[in-house]
Design a protein around this motif. Structure first.
Motif, PDB file in Angstrom:
ATOM      1  N   TYR A  16       0.852  -1.194   0.000  1.00  0.00           N
ATOM      2  CA  TYR A  16       0.000   0.000   0.000  1.00  0.00           C
ATOM      3  C   TYR A  16       0.885   1.240   0.000  1.00  0.00           C
ATOM      4  O   TYR A  16       1.810   1.351   0.815  1.00  0.00           O
ATOM      5  CB  TYR A  16      -0.902   0.004   1.236  1.00  0.00           C
ATOM      6  N   GLN A  17       0.623   2.148  -0.899  1.00  0.00           N
ATOM      7  CA  GLN A  17       1.391   3.391  -0.983  1.00  0.00           C
ATOM      8  C   GLN A  17       0.653   4.472  -0.198  1.00  0.00           C
ATOM      9  O   GLN A  17      -0.316   5.059  -0.673  1.00  0.00           O
ATOM     10  CB  GLN A  17       1.566   3.820  -2.446  1.00  0.00           C
ATOM     11  N   ALA A  18       1.101   4.718   1.009  1.00  0.00           N
ATOM     12  CA  ALA A  18       0.418   5.676   1.875  1.00  0.00           C
ATOM     13  C   ALA A  18       0.624   7.111   1.397  1.00  0.00           C
ATOM     14  O   ALA A  18       1.711   7.483   0.949  1.00  0.00           O
ATOM     15  CB  ALA A  18       0.914   5.530   3.303  1.00  0.00           C
ATOM     16  N   SER A  19      -0.415   7.911   1.522  1.00  0.00           N
ATOM     17  CA  SER A  19      -0.324   9.323   1.168  1.00  0.00           C
ATOM     18  C   SER A  19       0.004  10.190   2.381  1.00  0.00           C
ATOM     19  O   SER A  19       0.304  11.371   2.243  1.00  0.00           O
ATOM     20  CB  SER A  19      -1.645   9.800   0.553  1.00  0.00           C
ATOM     21  N   MET A  20      -0.075   9.585   3.572  1.00  0.00           N
ATOM     22  CA  MET A  20       0.202  10.297   4.814  1.00  0.00           C
ATOM     23  C   MET A  20       1.371   9.631   5.539  1.00  0.00           C
ATOM     24  O   MET A  20       1.646   8.447   5.331  1.00  0.00           O
ATOM     25  CB  MET A  20      -1.028  10.289   5.730  1.00  0.00           C
ATOM     26  N   ALA A  21       2.025  10.393   6.382  1.00  0.00           N
ATOM     27  CA  ALA A  21       3.114   9.870   7.204  1.00  0.00           C
ATOM     28  C   ALA A  21       2.972  10.423   8.612  1.00  0.00           C
ATOM     29  O   ALA A  21       2.290  11.432   8.850  1.00  0.00           O
ATOM     30  CB  ALA A  21       4.475  10.249   6.627  1.00  0.00           C
ATOM     31  N   GLU A  22       3.630   9.752   9.542  1.00  0.00           N
ATOM     32  CA  GLU A  22       3.596  10.184  10.929  1.00  0.00           C
ATOM     33  C   GLU A  22       4.979  10.694  11.320  1.00  0.00           C
ATOM     34  O   GLU A  22       5.984  10.011  11.105  1.00  0.00           O
ATOM     35  CB  GLU A  22       3.188   9.004  11.812  1.00  0.00           C
ATOM     36  N   VAL A  23       5.011  11.888  11.880  1.00  0.00           N
ATOM     37  CA  VAL A  23       6.274  12.495  12.298  1.00  0.00           C
ATOM     38  C   VAL A  23       6.246  12.672  13.815  1.00  0.00           C
ATOM     39  O   VAL A  23       5.355  13.319  14.354  1.00  0.00           O
ATOM     40  CB  VAL A  23       6.518  13.845  11.604  1.00  0.00           C
ATOM     41  N   GLN A  24       7.231  12.096  14.488  1.00  0.00           N
ATOM     42  CA  GLN A  24       7.286  12.077  15.950  1.00  0.00           C
ATOM     43  C   GLN A  24       8.454  12.926  16.432  1.00  0.00           C
ATOM     44  O   GLN A  24       9.586  12.758  15.979  1.00  0.00           O
ATOM     45  CB  GLN A  24       7.439  10.629  16.410  1.00  0.00           C
ATOM     46  N   PHE A  25       8.172  13.845  17.351  1.00  0.00           N
ATOM     47  CA  PHE A  25       9.192  14.755  17.879  1.00  0.00           C
ATOM     48  C   PHE A  25       9.425  14.516  19.365  1.00  0.00           C
ATOM     49  O   PHE A  25       8.479  14.306  20.125  1.00  0.00           O
ATOM     50  CB  PHE A  25       8.749  16.222  17.711  1.00  0.00           C
ATOM     51  N   ASP A  26      10.682  14.593  19.775  1.00  0.00           N
ATOM     52  CA  ASP A  26      10.993  14.636  21.197  1.00  0.00           C
ATOM     53  C   ASP A  26      10.536  15.984  21.764  1.00  0.00           C
ATOM     54  O   ASP A  26      10.465  16.985  21.032  1.00  0.00           O
ATOM     55  CB  ASP A  26      12.507  14.500  21.426  1.00  0.00           C
ATOM     56  N   LEU A  27      10.250  16.003  23.060  1.00  0.00           N
ATOM     57  CA  LEU A  27       9.851  17.231  23.734  1.00  0.00           C
ATOM     58  C   LEU A  27      10.695  17.432  24.983  1.00  0.00           C
ATOM     59  O   LEU A  27      11.005  16.477  25.699  1.00  0.00           O
ATOM     60  CB  LEU A  27       8.369  17.181  24.136  1.00  0.00           C
ATOM     61  N   ALA A  28      11.046  18.674  25.261  1.00  0.00           N
ATOM     62  CA  ALA A  28      11.765  19.025  26.481  1.00  0.00           C
ATOM     63  C   ALA A  28      11.005  20.139  27.185  1.00  0.00           C
ATOM     64  O   ALA A  28      10.838  21.231  26.641  1.00  0.00           O
ATOM     65  CB  ALA A  28      13.191  19.472  26.159  1.00  0.00           C
ATOM     66  N   GLY A  29      10.505  19.830  28.360  1.00  0.00           N
ATOM     67  CA  GLY A  29       9.737  20.801  29.120  1.00  0.00           C
ATOM     68  C   GLY A  29       9.284  20.185  30.426  1.00  0.00           C
ATOM     69  O   GLY A  29       9.722  19.083  30.786  1.00  0.00           O
ATOM     70  N   LEU A  30       8.407  20.862  31.120  1.00  0.00           N
ATOM     71  CA  LEU A  30       7.939  20.372  32.414  1.00  0.00           C
ATOM     72  C   LEU A  30       6.542  19.771  32.329  1.00  0.00           C
ATOM     73  O   LEU A  30       6.327  18.611  32.673  1.00  0.00           O
ATOM     74  CB  LEU A  30       7.973  21.504  33.447  1.00  0.00           C
ATOM     75  N   GLU A  31       5.573  20.558  31.851  1.00  0.00           N
ATOM     76  CA  GLU A  31       4.192  20.104  31.836  1.00  0.00           C
ATOM     77  C   GLU A  31       3.448  20.661  30.627  1.00  0.00           C
ATOM     78  O   GLU A  31       3.883  21.626  30.001  1.00  0.00           O
ATOM     79  CB  GLU A  31       3.465  20.534  33.119  1.00  0.00           C
ATOM     80  N   ILE A  32       2.314  20.018  30.330  1.00  0.00           N
ATOM     81  CA  ILE A  32       1.397  20.496  29.304  1.00  0.00           C
ATOM     82  C   ILE A  32      -0.015  20.311  29.854  1.00  0.00           C
ATOM     83  O   ILE A  32      -0.270  19.328  30.568  1.00  0.00           O
ATOM     84  CB  ILE A  32       1.588  19.717  27.973  1.00  0.00           C
ATOM     85  N   PRO A  33      -0.938  21.241  29.606  1.00  0.00           N
ATOM     86  CA  PRO A  33      -2.297  21.057  30.107  1.00  0.00           C
ATOM     87  C   PRO A  33      -2.912  19.757  29.583  1.00  0.00           C
ATOM     88  O   PRO A  33      -2.677  19.367  28.436  1.00  0.00           O
ATOM     89  CB  PRO A  33      -3.048  22.280  29.555  1.00  0.00           C
ATOM     90  N   GLU A  34      -3.675  19.094  30.407  1.00  0.00           N
ATOM     91  CA  GLU A  34      -4.360  17.890  29.950  1.00  0.00           C
ATOM     92  C   GLU A  34      -5.306  18.220  28.797  1.00  0.00           C
ATOM     93  O   GLU A  34      -5.417  17.469  27.833  1.00  0.00           O
ATOM     94  CB  GLU A  34      -5.135  17.261  31.110  1.00  0.00           C
TER      95      GLU A  34
END
Length: 217
Positions: A16-34
């Protein structure tokens, strides 16, 4: 030792030739709102203006452990920012590396990225799906109707009730599992999503363990 799963062989042979891809990034910080879907998307659009004009793009919810204060989630090295974008936009999202965002609980620096190929699965899961209703029966009916419009008939399981705040009001929905999909059907759902507000993390599906394992537990 990992047990053999016949589905792995089927996936290896699936072409299957996908038209979409997933890009994953590392994060550096303390918190993010739920409840961060809207604010996170606005911060990303500030850095990637084209994101708002890319209808199929999605921003997955950031998953982290509750901090125990102010309804925030803790950011550690396992917590990632994940975008689902057209394959011809993968290079463009590299502009996020090294940038700083603040979705409401302090600055977060976006780190190194990995591009992941979207993989099919007979069972899919969305953390939050939004079909414009908080009624569970109507939610399932609308999900089923959207799937049938795509030519897909499969099993549906409604999960935990979810909500998300936006300036226009609160979005309400549920987590959703789809099972007994063909591999082709699963890719259609993974690439297209279901329901509304993919930009805020809604209706984005990922492969899940077998429905038999879920029922057994």
């Amino acid at each position: 030792m990992r047990m053999y799963n016949p589905e792995w062989e089927a996936i290896k042979e699936f072409n299957y030739q996908a038209s979409m891809a997933e890009v994953q990034f590392d994060l550096a910080g303390l918190e993010i709102p739920e409840d961060h879907g809207y604010a996170l998307y606005q911060e990303l659009c500030r850095l990637l203006p084209w994101l708002a004009e890319t209808a199929d793009a999605g921003v997955q919810s950031v998953h982290g452990a509750p901090s125990g204060r102010n309804a925030n989630l803790v950011i550690n090295r396992r917590v990632k920012l994940v975008l689902r974008v057209p394959v011809d936009r993968v290079q463009a999202v590299e502009a996020l590396v090294g940038q700083t965002i603040d979705p409401g609980a302090g600055p977060i620096t976006i780190g190194a990225l990995k591009v992941r190929q979207l993989m099919p699965s007979h069972t899919l899961y969305a953390h939050f799906a939004d079909f414009g209703t908080a009624d569970e029966a109507e939610f399932l009916a609308r999900a089923k109707a959207e799937l049938e419009a795509m030519g897909i008939q499969c099993g549906l399981m409604c999960g935990k009730k979810r909500h998300l705040s936006t300036p226009e009001g609160q979005l309400e929905g549920y987590s959703l599992m789809l099972h007994d999909l063909t591999l082709l059907q699963s890719m259609q759902v993974i690439e297209r999503g279901l329901g509304r507000h993919r930009a805020y993390g809604c209706g984005i599906f990922v492969p899940h363990k077998s429905i038999k394992e879920v029922v057994a537990h």
